[in-house]
Write a protein that holds these residues in place. Structure first.
Motif, PDB file in Angstrom:
ATOM      1  N   GLY A 197       0.809  -1.218   0.000  1.00  0.00           N
ATOM      2  CA  GLY A 197       0.000   0.000   0.000  1.00  0.00           C
ATOM      3  C   GLY A 197       0.835   1.257   0.000  1.00  0.00           C
ATOM      4  N   LEU A 198       1.886   1.271   0.803  1.00  0.00           N
ATOM      5  CA  LEU A 198       2.757   2.440   0.861  1.00  0.00           C
ATOM      6  C   LEU A 198       3.449   2.682  -0.475  1.00  0.00           C
ATOM      7  N   ILE A 199       3.982   1.626  -1.060  1.00  0.00           N
ATOM      8  CA  ILE A 199       4.683   1.765  -2.340  1.00  0.00           C
ATOM      9  C   ILE A 199       3.711   2.152  -3.459  1.00  0.00           C
ATOM     10  N   ILE A 254      -3.315   4.069   2.975  1.00  0.00           N
ATOM     11  CA  ILE A 254      -4.712   3.688   2.792  1.00  0.00           C
ATOM     12  C   ILE A 254      -5.071   3.717   1.314  1.00  0.00           C
ATOM     13  N   LEU A 255      -4.621   4.756   0.611  1.00  0.00           N
ATOM     14  CA  LEU A 255      -4.860   4.858  -0.826  1.00  0.00           C
ATOM     15  C   LEU A 255      -4.260   3.662  -1.553  1.00  0.00           C
ATOM     16  N   GLY A 256      -3.062   3.275  -1.193  1.00  0.00           N
ATOM     17  CA  GLY A 256      -2.410   2.130  -1.831  1.00  0.00           C
ATOM     18  C   GLY A 256      -3.103   0.818  -1.524  1.00  0.00           C
ATOM     19  N   ILE A 257      -3.565   0.644  -0.275  1.00  0.00           N
ATOM     20  CA  ILE A 257      -4.271  -0.583   0.091  1.00  0.00           C
ATOM     21  C   ILE A 257      -5.599  -0.662  -0.651  1.00  0.00           C
ATOM     22  N   GLY A 314      -6.179   0.813  -3.433  1.00  0.00           N
ATOM     23  CA  GLY A 314      -5.765   0.573  -4.822  1.00  0.00           C
ATOM     24  C   GLY A 314      -5.437  -0.889  -5.087  1.00  0.00           C
ATOM     25  N   ALA A 315      -4.803  -1.550  -4.110  1.00  0.00           N
ATOM     26  CA  ALA A 315      -4.500  -2.977  -4.256  1.00  0.00           C
ATOM     27  C   ALA A 315      -5.787  -3.792  -4.314  1.00  0.00           C
ATOM     28  N   LEU A 316      -6.768  -3.407  -3.518  1.00  0.00           N
ATOM     29  CA  LEU A 316      -8.062  -4.102  -3.555  1.00  0.00           C
ATOM     30  C   LEU A 316      -8.777  -3.862  -4.881  1.00  0.00           C
ATOM     31  N   ILE A 317      -8.797  -2.607  -5.330  1.00  0.00           N
ATOM     32  CA  ILE A 317      -9.449  -2.287  -6.610  1.00  0.00           C
ATOM     33  C   ILE A 317      -8.738  -3.006  -7.760  1.00  0.00           C
ATOM     34  N   GLY A 318      -7.426  -2.886  -7.793  1.00  0.00           N
ATOM     35  CA  GLY A 318      -6.650  -3.513  -8.866  1.00  0.00           C
ATOM     36  C   GLY A 318      -6.753  -5.030  -8.850  1.00  0.00           C
ATOM     37  N   GLY A 319      -6.684  -5.627  -7.668  1.00  0.00           N
ATOM     38  CA  GLY A 319      -6.802  -7.075  -7.558  1.00  0.00           C
ATOM     39  C   GLY A 319      -8.168  -7.568  -7.985  1.00  0.00           C
ATOM     40  N   THR A 320      -9.200  -6.822  -7.615  1.00  0.00           N
ATOM     41  CA  THR A 320     -10.561  -7.197  -7.999  1.00  0.00           C
ATOM     42  C   THR A 320     -10.751  -7.096  -9.511  1.00  0.00           C
ATOM     43  N   ILE A 321     -10.251  -6.020 -10.119  1.00  0.00           N
ATOM     44  CA  ILE A 321     -10.363  -5.860 -11.576  1.00  0.00           C
ATOM     45  C   ILE A 321      -9.575  -6.949 -12.296  1.00  0.00           C
ATOM     46  N   ALA A 322      -8.362  -7.262 -11.803  1.00  0.00           N
ATOM     47  CA  ALA A 322      -7.552  -8.307 -12.431  1.00  0.00           C
ATOM     48  C   ALA A 322      -8.249  -9.665 -12.337  1.00  0.00           C
ATOM     49  N   THR A 323      -8.849  -9.969 -11.185  1.00  0.00           N
ATOM     50  CA  THR A 323      -9.572 -11.231 -11.029  1.00  0.00           C
ATOM     51  C   THR A 323     -10.788 -11.274 -11.949  1.00  0.00           C
ATOM     52  N   LEU A 324     -11.488 -10.148 -12.070  1.00  0.00           N
ATOM     53  CA  LEU A 324     -12.648 -10.082 -12.951  1.00  0.00           C
ATOM     54  C   LEU A 324     -12.247 -10.322 -14.401  1.00  0.00           C
ATOM     55  N   GLY A 357      -4.763   0.505  -9.567  1.00  0.00           N
ATOM     56  CA  GLY A 357      -5.891   0.645  -8.650  1.00  0.00           C
ATOM     57  C   GLY A 357      -5.815   1.920  -7.832  1.00  0.00           C
ATOM     58  N   ALA A 358      -4.609   2.317  -7.408  1.00  0.00           N
ATOM     59  CA  ALA A 358      -4.435   3.561  -6.645  1.00  0.00           C
ATOM     60  C   ALA A 358      -4.784   4.773  -7.505  1.00  0.00           C
ATOM     61  N   ILE A 359      -4.409   4.738  -8.777  1.00  0.00           N
ATOM     62  CA  ILE A 359      -4.749   5.839  -9.680  1.00  0.00           C
ATOM     63  C   ILE A 359      -6.265   5.917  -9.854  1.00  0.00           C
ATOM     64  N   ILE A 360      -6.907   4.765  -9.992  1.00  0.00           N
ATOM     65  CA  ILE A 360      -8.371   4.739 -10.086  1.00  0.00           C
ATOM     66  C   ILE A 360      -8.991   5.281  -8.798  1.00  0.00           C
ATOM     67  N   ALA A 361      -8.431   4.906  -7.648  1.00  0.00           N
ATOM     68  CA  ALA A 361      -8.951   5.382  -6.358  1.00  0.00           C
ATOM     69  C   ALA A 361      -8.807   6.903  -6.237  1.00  0.00           C
ATOM     70  N   ILE A 362      -7.677   7.461  -6.683  1.00  0.00           N
ATOM     71  CA  ILE A 362      -7.503   8.920  -6.649  1.00  0.00           C
ATOM     72  C   ILE A 362      -8.543   9.588  -7.545  1.00  0.00           C
ATOM     73  N   PHE A 363      -8.732   9.045  -8.743  1.00  0.00           N
ATOM     74  CA  PHE A 363      -9.713   9.594  -9.672  1.00  0.00           C
ATOM     75  C   PHE A 363     -11.114   9.565  -9.059  1.00  0.00           C
TER      76      PHE A 363
END
Length: 90
Positions: free
Chosen positions: A10-12, A34-37, A39-49, A73-79
């Motif tokens: 998340g930090l990275i 928090i943004l990175g975590i 983002g990891a959830l968003i990105g992981g979910t999209i990749a699994t989908l 995912g972090a970029i999507i979360a910021i957006f």
């Protein structure tokens, strides 16, 4: 160990996502994590989908592909955060 890996990822991912996304985002190290975590959830979910065709909440792993997915995912979360708060980043 999973929680520590999520915090590191998340930090990275949050820091790189903030650096890539145009404009200035506020927040300190905790907000970046928090943004990175998220983002990891968003990105992981999209990749699994995309891989399986099923919507399943998963986090990206602590690896190079996982980091790339978490950054996206972090970029999507910021957006999305900018849309929700009505703030423009340009």
């Amino acid at each position: 160990m999973n929680i520590i890996a999520w915090i590191i990822l998340g930090l990275i991912a949050g820091a790189i996502g903030k650096a890539i996304y145009p404009g200035r985002q506020g927040g300190g190290i905790i907000a970046t994590m928090i943004l990175g975590i998220v983002g990891a959830l968003i990105g992981g979910t999209i990749a699994t989908l995309l891989e399986t065709g099923r919507l399943q909440i998963t986090a990206a792993s602590l690896s190079i592909p996982g980091l790339i997915v978490a950054i996206i995912g972090a970029i999507i979360a910021i957006f999305l955060w900018d849309l929700l708060t009505g703030r423009t980043s340009h």
